[in-house]
Design an enzyme around this catalytic site. Structure first.
Site, PDB file in Angstrom:
ATOM      1  N   ALA A   1       0.964  -1.174  -0.049  1.00 44.94           N
ATOM      2  CA  ALA A   1      -0.150  -0.153   0.068  1.00 44.94           C
ATOM      3  C   ALA A   1       0.962   1.248  -0.004  1.00 44.94           C
ATOM      4  O   ALA A   1       1.761   1.537   0.795  1.00 44.94           O
ATOM      5  CB  ALA A   1      -0.648   0.005   1.224  1.00 44.94           C
ATOM      6  N   SER A   2       0.779   2.156  -1.178  1.00 50.26           N
ATOM      7  CA  SER A   2       1.624   3.099  -1.064  1.00 50.26           C
ATOM      8  C   SER A   2       1.553   4.213  -0.079  1.00 50.26           C
ATOM      9  O   SER A   2       0.464   4.287   0.663  1.00 50.26           O
ATOM     10  CB  SER A   2       1.635   3.881  -2.573  1.00 50.26           C
ATOM     11  OG  SER A   2       1.952   2.921  -3.666  1.00 50.26           O
ATOM     12  N   ASP A   3       2.501   5.027   0.441  1.00 53.12           N
ATOM     13  CA  ASP A   3       2.454   5.933   1.224  1.00 53.12           C
ATOM     14  C   ASP A   3       1.348   6.876   0.909  1.00 53.12           C
ATOM     15  O   ASP A   3       1.383   7.250  -0.242  1.00 53.12           O
ATOM     16  CB  ASP A   3       3.619   6.469   1.970  1.00 53.12           C
ATOM     17  CG  ASP A   3       4.258   7.780   0.859  1.00 53.12           C
ATOM     18  OD1 ASP A   3       3.635   8.602   0.976  1.00 53.12           O
ATOM     19  OD2 ASP A   3       5.389   7.413   0.287  1.00 53.12           O
TER      20      ASP A   3
END
Length: 251
Positions: free
Chosen positions: A82-84
């Site tokens: 999950a990308s920041d």
């Protein structure tokens, strides 16, 4: 019919309160730092429960400012995450998705970004997300269902080929690593549509927004033809991808 014990009910309510507080605090930081700037992106980010898509971590981690690794290969190397939230917000601002848009996402990840896209496209829009990993696509589908976004279409397939069955798309966003822009993405983008893709440029990964400049002849789409000289890319902005928010907000 079963009922929750009062203690369990209190625990659920406390978790919901904590989720809401942490989610709002995350969005407030993203606004302060400029990653989230517009009302629609802010509203979407406040609406989607990120913790539902990363159930293996604490609420504090789910609403932190770092990426969360969700899948590793047999050697322990991270292959999906999950990308920041800062990167997610900045790319959504570049995308400028609007109600009614047909949107294609390349790289399903946890499904969180697709849920945000569904909020932006609204009930009259359509969102399709594609991932080459069967387990990743299945996980995204579970997360989207759990969060109430089962209207998002999740496809197990090679994102380089896009998803022609539901093209053309008003917006295409690439959340997986990309070295170039495959012809399929351009061919499946509607006239005046926008593509947002992270590209490596002179050693720096930049999120680049491109728009098609030109008009596609109606008979050309879906017949294997290339837009060729009739269409060209028009750059409409790029941002250096910041993997972590700054330690202190800018003045």
């Amino acid at each position: 019919m079963s009922t929750l014990h009062p203690v369990e009910t209190d625990a659920v309510r406390e978790e919901e309160r904590t989720d809401r507080v942490l989610r709002d605090a995350m969005v407030d930081k993203l606004r302060d730092w400029g990653n989230v700037r517009t009302g629609p992106v802010e509203a979407a980010t406040r609406a989607v429960p990120r913790h539902v898509f990363v159930p293996s971590v604490t609420l504090e981690q789910a609403y932190g400012l770092d990426s969360v690794v969700t899948h590793r290969d047999e050697n322990g190397r991270a292959i999906s995450s999950a990308s920041d939230p800062g990167v997610v917000g900045a790319m959504l601002e570049q995308l400028d998705a609007r109600p009614g848009h047909r949107i294609l996402e390349i790289g399903a990840g946890t499904g969180y970004n697709a849920a945000l896209l569904a909020e932006l496209a609204g009930p009259t829009g359509q969102v399709t997300t594609v991932d080459i990993g069967a387990g990743i696509a299945a996980g995204a589908r579970r997360g989207l269902g759990a969060a109430g976004y089962d209207r998002v279409r999740v496809v197990h397939g090679d994102g380089e080929a896009g998803h022609p069955e539901h093209a053309p798309y008003d917006r295409i966003i690439v959340t997986a690593g990309a070295w170039d822009v495959p012809p399929a993405w351009r061919e499946q983008l509607a006239p005046n549509g926008r593509l947002v893709v992270p590209l490596r440029i002179q050693g720096v990964t930049r999120s680049v927004a491109l728009e098609l400049d030109g008009v596609r002849p109606p008979a050309e789409f879906g017949r294997g033809g290339s837009p060729g000289a009739a269409m060209s890319w028009r750059a409409c902005g790029s941002k250096s991808i910041r993997r972590k928010a700054p330690a202190t907000p800018p003045p």
